[in-house]
Design an enzyme around this catalytic site. Structure first.
Site, mmCIF file in Angstrom:
data_model
loop_
_atom_site.group_PDB
_atom_site.id
_atom_site.type_symbol
_atom_site.label_atom_id
_atom_site.label_comp_id
_atom_site.label_asym_id
_atom_site.label_seq_id
_atom_site.Cartn_x
_atom_site.Cartn_y
_atom_site.Cartn_z
ATOM 1 N N HIS A 1 0.865 -1.185 0.000
ATOM 2 C CA HIS A 1 0.000 0.000 0.000
ATOM 3 C C HIS A 1 0.900 1.232 0.000
ATOM 4 O O HIS A 1 1.647 1.445 0.958
ATOM 5 C CB HIS A 1 -0.901 0.017 1.242
ATOM 6 N N ASN B 1 -6.792 0.628 -2.452
ATOM 7 C CA ASN B 1 -7.612 1.343 -1.459
ATOM 8 C C ASN B 1 -6.993 2.705 -1.119
ATOM 9 O O ASN B 1 -6.686 3.009 0.025
ATOM 10 C CB ASN B 1 -7.842 0.505 -0.203
ATOM 11 N N ASP C 1 -9.068 -4.922 -1.914
ATOM 12 C CA ASP C 1 -8.291 -5.199 -0.714
ATOM 13 C C ASP C 1 -8.545 -4.161 0.372
ATOM 14 O O ASP C 1 -8.625 -2.969 0.115
ATOM 15 C CB ASP C 1 -6.799 -5.230 -1.023
ATOM 16 N N ASP D 1 2.375 -6.863 2.782
ATOM 17 C CA ASP D 1 1.199 -6.058 3.111
ATOM 18 C C ASP D 1 1.657 -4.736 3.734
ATOM 19 O O ASP D 1 1.087 -4.255 4.715
ATOM 20 C CB ASP D 1 0.245 -6.806 4.040
#
Length: 421
Positions: A60, A92, A149, A302
């Site tokens: 991310h 996201n 996600d 992640d």
């Protein structure tokens, strides 16, 4: 530019020898002993190991919209420090990645970073779980994967249609397996530690249930499904059995799930909170075994940056930790230096398999291939000091831990993009 690496231990899937590596015009020109040429730079590789550069298929970068946490430039800088030259960037953001315009923004900003940034596009418009996006349009605009996600697609029929449509478009679809009704406001694993701390827990049934649902849906239409960040013994058992039955399911996990447990949260530090959460020792053991036996296809991070002020309150902080700069070292510490896993297996988990799943050319140490490689001191011990990380955010669960294995150089298309000094 010519770059010569001398006397390095070169390791790849089918390579394990002390050799020299000559890099010229962005490619590996020659691999062999006693290479003698005039070059602009020579690296003494004595004591170092050359490996293909890594690919992290779950990060991310918070860009667009939350660049106080991370942006594409700082995220790529963090990736390079961890030996990563390719990433799959989750959608996201704010706004979510559901249009060609946002995809183009990400791709343009990532140019010249030395990291190949592959964006993920949303399954549903604005990640609201109500209407599918235009998969073909998003794929043509550069999306390499589809996911909502951060949240599941709640409607099972909509998710089944998404898997079916993704099969038609030949694009991978990835699922964040979590039933929000079961979670119901939980902030950590539901178990003895959450009870001790007096906070609401996340029942592992949430992950297990949606994992099973996605596998059933994929099986029903003969589609592929990729399960994100597996953390429970139940999910591992479900995936292993599905693979045995021939379902086209793949999955990933992160180092914290095979190294840490919910016991770490007794300190009430929000930098140990992520989603899915750290589980129990039985789950940790199951995740480790699944990595070793091939049930889990790849290791990811992640990587989820949050600013210090956001992580200050244990009970109200957002979930997520950074991981790009610790992933290889953590994996080497837990699996390689314990004798559980070969270096070639780690290369497969962290470099080869993620690229294969996304139909991206695999990086390898071969002549005439693009020079994307890292030089690692496998035996250097170092302490994870959050403030020294290259990410804008320092929310690491590995803070103050000693890891073994340090990336010393990251080379992308023949250019030294990172050097540990």
């Amino acid at each position: 530019m010519k770059l010569l690496i001398k006397n390095v231990h070169a390791v790849d899937i089918n390579l394990d020898e002390i050799t020299d590596i000559l890099i010229q015009d962005g490619k590996i020109a020659k691999i062999g002993k006693n290479i003698c040429v005039e070059t602009e730079k020579i690296i003494d590789g004595t004591g170092l190991t050359a490996m293909p550069s890594l690919f992290d298929m779950h990060v991310h970068f918070r860009d667009p919209g939350q660049t106080h946490k991370e942006d594409i430039i700082s995220g790529c800088r963090s990736a390079l420090a961890g030996g990563v030259t390719g990433v799959l960037c989750m959608p996201n953001t704010n706004p979510p990645v559901d249009s060609p315009e946002i995809l183009n923004y990400i791709l343009e900003k990532a140019k010249n970073t030395g990291v190949s940034v592959y964006p993920v596009a949303c399954i549903t418009e604005k990640m609201q779980g109500e209407k599918l996006t235009d998969f073909a349009e998003l794929k043509n605009a550069g999306a390499k994967c589809l996911s909502d996600d951060g949240r599941p697609v709640k409607n099972a029929e909509l998710m089944r249609l998404a898997i079916e449509k993704a099969k038609q478009e030949n694009i991978l679809i990835a699922s964040h397996c979590e039933d929000l009704d079961i979670i119901h406001g939980g902030i950590m694993h539901k178990g003895s530690v959450s009870e001790e701390l007096g906070v609401k827990g996340m029942d592992r049934a949430s992950e297990d249930y949606i994992t099973a649902r996605e596998i059933i849906l994929a099986s029903s239409c003969g589609g592929n499904i990729h399960i994100c960040h597996v953390s429970t013994k139940g999910s591992v058992d479900i995936i292993r059995e599905a693979k045995r039955l021939g379902v086209q399911v793949t999955c990933e996990t992160a180092p914290h799930y095979f190294m840490l447990t919910h016991e770490k949260l007794k300190s009430r530090n929000a930098n140990d909170r992520m989603n899915p959460p750290l589980r129990e020792e039985s789950d940790r053991q199951a995740i480790e075994q699944a990595v070793l036996d091939g049930t889990i296809d790849c290791i990811v991070t992640d990587h989820a940056p949050h600013a210090p002020e956001e992580k200050a309150d244990f009970e109200h902080a957002p979930n997520g930790i950074v991981g790009l700069e610790t992933s290889l070292a953590a994996t080497l510490t837990a699996l390689y230096h314990t004798g559980k896993c070969s270096l070639q297996k780690i290369i497969n988990l962290m470099s080869v398999k993620p690229r294969e799943l996304l139909n991206i050319p695999v990086v390898s140490l071969k002549e005439n291939e693009h020079a994307n490689l890292i030089l690692v001191d496998l035996h250097e011990k170092w302490e994870v000091i959050p403030e020294k990380l290259n990410s804008k955010s320092h929310n690491t669960a590995f803070r103050n831990m000693q890891l073994t294995g340090k990336v010393k150089f990251t080379i992308s298309d023949g250019v030294i993009r990172y050097e540990d000094k």
